[in-house]
Design a protein around this motif. Structure first.
Motif, PDB file in Angstrom:
ATOM      1  N   LYS A  20       8.306  25.855 -76.546  1.00  0.00           N
ATOM      2  CA  LYS A  20       7.616  24.493 -76.576  1.00  0.00           C
ATOM      3  C   LYS A  20       5.980  24.842 -76.791  1.00  0.00           C
ATOM      4  O   LYS A  20       5.530  23.947 -77.627  1.00  0.00           O
ATOM      5  CB  LYS A  20       7.727  23.840 -74.997  1.00  0.00           C
ATOM      6  N   ASN A  24       4.209  23.153 -80.324  1.00  0.00           N
ATOM      7  CA  ASN A  24       3.286  22.304 -79.936  1.00  0.00           C
ATOM      8  C   ASN A  24       1.920  22.799 -80.608  1.00  0.00           C
ATOM      9  O   ASN A  24       1.219  22.007 -81.340  1.00  0.00           O
ATOM     10  CB  ASN A  24       3.014  21.844 -78.686  1.00  0.00           C
ATOM     11  N   ARG A  27       2.133  22.627 -84.379  1.00  0.00           N
ATOM     12  CA  ARG A  27       2.027  21.158 -84.866  1.00  0.00           C
ATOM     13  C   ARG A  27       0.663  20.771 -84.944  1.00  0.00           C
ATOM     14  O   ARG A  27       0.184  20.000 -85.247  1.00  0.00           O
ATOM     15  CB  ARG A  27       2.871  20.280 -84.216  1.00  0.00           C
ATOM     16  N   ALA A  32      -2.066  24.595 -77.759  1.00  0.00           N
ATOM     17  CA  ALA A  32      -1.629  23.331 -77.385  1.00  0.00           C
ATOM     18  C   ALA A  32      -1.718  23.206 -75.872  1.00  0.00           C
ATOM     19  O   ALA A  32      -0.784  22.851 -75.284  1.00  0.00           O
ATOM     20  CB  ALA A  32      -0.437  22.835 -78.056  1.00  0.00           C
ATOM     21  N   LEU A  35      -1.186  20.004 -74.226  1.00  0.00           N
ATOM     22  CA  LEU A  35       0.159  19.225 -74.354  1.00  0.00           C
ATOM     23  C   LEU A  35       1.059  19.757 -73.563  1.00  0.00           C
ATOM     24  O   LEU A  35       2.255  19.443 -73.541  1.00  0.00           O
ATOM     25  CB  LEU A  35       0.552  19.512 -76.018  1.00  0.00           C
ATOM     26  N   GLY A  40       8.571  17.350 -75.145  1.00  0.00           N
ATOM     27  CA  GLY A  40       8.324  18.403 -76.218  1.00  0.00           C
ATOM     28  C   GLY A  40       9.796  18.932 -76.334  1.00  0.00           C
ATOM     29  O   GLY A  40      10.710  18.899 -75.754  1.00  0.00           O
TER      30      GLY A  40
END
Length: 145
Positions: A20, A24, A27, A32, A35, A40
């Motif tokens: 994850k 993230n 992206r 991240a 995040l 997710g």
């Protein structure tokens, strides 16, 4: 002592969480850390419960009562991740919008976290991750009865 029942969900949590974070980060184009939290790809919760249900099925079969308990728990967690927590996120969005429009709202109020729950693809990713890890642990660790 069979440590696979401890190791499998722990590995599912670590692997799904790492995946994850990597997804993230890709992206976002940067690490991240902001995040990290609910939601997710893949779903940590789905990975953990599906890993345990799959391990019980592999070790004892799908006709064993422990598999029924593990599968029931998995359904509850997946339904919670896909519906209840998703609705909580929608409510947070609405409350944040109301707060932003309120003329007398405190400017220092921290907005509610809106990213809650999982899409079906994120849940499916977690389930696949959990099953794959359960198969790996089952193949790697000796069978204890």
């Amino acid at each position: 002592m069979d440590l696979s029942y401890l190791l499998t969900p722990l590995l599912a949590w670590l692997v799904a969480g790492s995946l994850k974070f990597l997804i993230n980060s890709c992206r976002a184009g940067k690490p991240a850390f902001g995040l990290i939290g609910y939601g997710g790809m893949p779903s940590n919760h789905s990975a953990i419960v599906s890993s345990m249900a799959a391990l019980v099925a592999l070790k004892h079969g799908i006709d064993h009562p422990a598999f029924g308990v593990a599968l029931t728990l998995a359904f509850i967690v997946v339904l919670d991740a896909s519906s209840l927590r998703r609705q909580v996120g929608k409510h947070a969005q609405a409350i944040n919008r109301l707060h932003d429009r309120a003329p007398d709202a405190a400017p220092s109020a921290t907005p509610l976290r809106e990213r809650m729950g999982h899409s079906l693809a994120e849940i499916f990713g977690g389930i696949v991750c959990g099953i794959v890890l359960a198969c790996a642990v089952y193949a790697w660790m000796p069978l204890y009865d």
